[in-house]
Write an enzyme that holds these catalytic residues in place. Structure first.
Site, short mmCIF file in Angstrom:
data_model
loop_
_atom_site.label_atom_id
_atom_site.label_comp_id
_atom_site.label_asym_id
_atom_site.label_seq_id
_atom_site.Cartn_x
_atom_site.Cartn_y
_atom_site.Cartn_z
N PRO A 265 -2.24 5.29 1.11
CA PRO A 265 -1.60 3.86 1.56
C PRO A 265 -1.00 3.23 0.76
O PRO A 265 -1.09 2.53 -0.33
CB PRO A 265 -3.03 3.12 1.68
CG PRO A 265 -3.95 3.63 0.59
CD PRO A 265 -3.57 5.20 0.45
N ASP A 437 0.31 2.67 -4.71
CA ASP A 437 -0.79 3.09 -3.94
C ASP A 437 -1.83 1.85 -4.02
O ASP A 437 -2.35 1.34 -4.99
CB ASP A 437 -1.49 4.30 -4.93
CG ASP A 437 -2.52 4.87 -4.13
OD1 ASP A 437 -3.27 4.27 -3.22
OD2 ASP A 437 -2.95 6.10 -4.62
N HIS A 438 -2.08 1.47 -2.71
CA HIS A 438 -2.97 0.11 -2.54
C HIS A 438 -4.45 0.47 -2.95
O HIS A 438 -5.03 -0.31 -3.13
CB HIS A 438 -2.88 -0.22 -1.09
CG HIS A 438 -3.09 -1.62 -0.88
ND1 HIS A 438 -3.82 -2.38 -1.81
CD2 HIS A 438 -2.61 -2.53 -0.14
CE1 HIS A 438 -3.80 -3.72 -1.50
NE2 HIS A 438 -2.98 -3.93 -0.48
N ARG A 439 -4.88 1.91 -3.21
CA ARG A 439 -6.02 2.13 -3.54
C ARG A 439 -6.44 1.75 -5.13
O ARG A 439 -7.46 1.77 -5.41
CB ARG A 439 -6.42 3.59 -3.33
CG ARG A 439 -6.58 4.07 -1.83
CD ARG A 439 -6.38 5.59 -2.07
NE ARG A 439 -5.45 6.36 -2.46
CZ ARG A 439 -5.26 7.72 -2.76
NH1 ARG A 439 -5.89 8.32 -1.99
NH2 ARG A 439 -4.23 8.10 -3.29
#
Length: 465
Positions: A265, A437-439
């Site tokens: 994401p 990376d939104h994680r």
């Protein structure tokens, strides 16, 4: 006792190798450490060495074949030793006698260290002092041998397939002719159906290099060994298309990108920064002598590395069930080559002076384009940078190199009219876009990182403390 010759893991990320050139023929005497063949890994062309003394009794794969790491590719044994059981255990592979005899090249790199007897595939190992990577990727199946190309004329009639091309080593072929050529040139010659004996080398000492093969191939019909079928137009004799098989590096690029842009994401943050003081600092440093000259890219690399050292939450890897935050900054820099993208690594970039980063970046880029990088020079990055500014690209987004959590894309610098103290002024500006990376990285975390980066770039004397 027979010694088995395996397709070895010649680079940390290698899962399969393509045998570019056999340098020993069946029946040749070999000693431990002798170079048997040149193998294309996912990053470079390396040398496959013998692990025992004797005679090369059997070559089990042909030049141009790709096989997974651990595949039996040859057998070394005494001249009178029975090796039927060893060959049968390899699946009955037959001899892969080359079209031409070649001698070992004296200009090759030192043999890489591998395991014995069967080296297990290694995925992303690190230096003992460097960061470790995630779990190894699954082993791909063996790639099938590529059929010889054919030319299909528009008019009725059988198509004929060209014969394999003799590819000589750097010190000459088995016929004694002194044909000097680079490993890349030999590979291209074999793929494009060019005889090295008829090519005039333009490299150092008359060595045949890539551009010589490309020039000679301009009149060739089809690359030897390529899985291609071309339709000839009767009007001008030219072909409608040409199919070129994937190189190992292109296969890895495709695999890595598919692992990134889909599952990760990703969001993007763009900032426009003022380079005016960077340009002033560069001019002042250049006046001190050539050893102090640095490029804008060198300054940006240093600034990004220092910013990462201050924001470990960005200098991180996503490893599935946990996030790894690094206390050291190993900066990957994307380098475009003729075969695809390679990301050499500047280790501990935040601790190095700009002049050190400048020298190392130039050397790594040069060796990357020559495919001479050592395994430790293209593994272990904690964050990456991609710069297309030299191509006049204003702004772009780069794809994250997993398991890294981010990458910065650098556009071109240009003069713009901006308002300073209420007055329009021409200033040198540049746009950076960070893929996150939104994680791992939240929007505010990425924004704070870019704030620090802006402060460093717009006040570059902070980088030379």
């Amino acid at each position: 006792m027979a010694t088995k010759v395996f397709m070895e893991a010649l680079s940390p990320t290698m899962e399969e190798g393509r045998l570019v050139k056999w340098l020993k023929n069946e029946g040749d005497a070999v000693k431990s450490g002798d170079v048997l063949a040149e193998v294309e890994t996912d990053k470079a062309i390396m040398e496959l060495t013998a692990r025992g003394d004797g005679v090369l009794r059997k070559r089990l794969i042909a030049e141009g074949d790709s096989k997974p790491v651990g595949t039996l590719v040859g057998v070394i044994a005494a001249p009178d030793e029975n090796i039927d059981a060893v060959v049968a255990g390899a699946g009955g592979g037959g001899s892969a006698t080359a079209a031409a005899t070649a001698a070992p090249s004296s200009g090759g790199t030192a043999p890489a260290r591998q395991g014995d007897p069967v080296p297990a595939p290694q995925v992303n190992p690190q230096r003992s002092t460097g960061p470790s990577q995630g779990a190894p990727a699954p082993q791909p199946p063996a790639a099938p041998s590529r059929p010889a190309p054919t030319i299909a004329p528009a008019a009725a009639g059988p198509a004929s397939a060209p014969q394999p091309v003799a590819a000589h080593s750097g010190n000459g072929g088995g016929d004694g002719s002194a044909v000097r050529s680079s490993p890349l040139a030999r590979r291209l010659a074999n793929e494009r159906g060019v005889s090295l004996g008829g090519v005039q080398g333009t490299g150092p000492g008359g060595r045949i290099i890539k551009r010589d093969i490309e020039a000679a191939a301009s009149g060739a019909t089809a690359p030897a060994g390529a899985a291609a079928r071309e339709t000839v137009r009767p009007s001008d004799g030219q072909t409608d298309f040409s199919d070129v098989p994937l190189t190992n590096i292109r296969k890895v690029i495709a695999k890595r990108l598919a692992e990134s842009i889909g599952p990760i994401p990703t969001f993007y943050l763009t900032a426009e920064l003022d380079l005016t003081r960077v340009m002033e600092m560069r001019s002042a440093m250049a006046e001190l002598g050539d050893e102090f000259k640095v490029s804008v890219n060198d300054v940006l690399l240093k600034a990004i590395a220092v910013a990462l050292s201050q924001h470990p939450e960005v200098n991180a890897h996503w490893l599935g069930d946990h996030i790894r935050y690094f206390n050291r900054v190993h900066l990957g820099m994307a380098v475009a080559t003729d075969d695809g993208l390679i990301v050499p690594v500047i280790w501990d970039a935040d601790r190095k002076r700009m002049s050190e980063i400048s020298r190392e970046a130039r050397e790594l880029a040069k060796r990357a384009r020559e495919r001479k990088l050592r395994p430790e020079e293209f593994t272990g990055s904690t964050f990456s940078v991609s710069n297309l500014g030299m191509f006049g690209i204003d702004q772009f987004t780069a794809i994250i190199n997993p398991p890294e959590a981010g990458i910065i894309a650098i556009g071109t610098s240009e003069d713009k009219l901006v308002v300073v103290n209420g007055e329009p002024v021409a200033r040198k500006r540049i746009r950076l876009t960070m893929s996150c990376d939104h994680r791992v990285i939240d929007g505010a975390v990425g924004a704070k990182f870019l704030q620090t980066l802006r402060r460093l770039i717009e006040n570059p004397l902070m980088l030379v403390y």
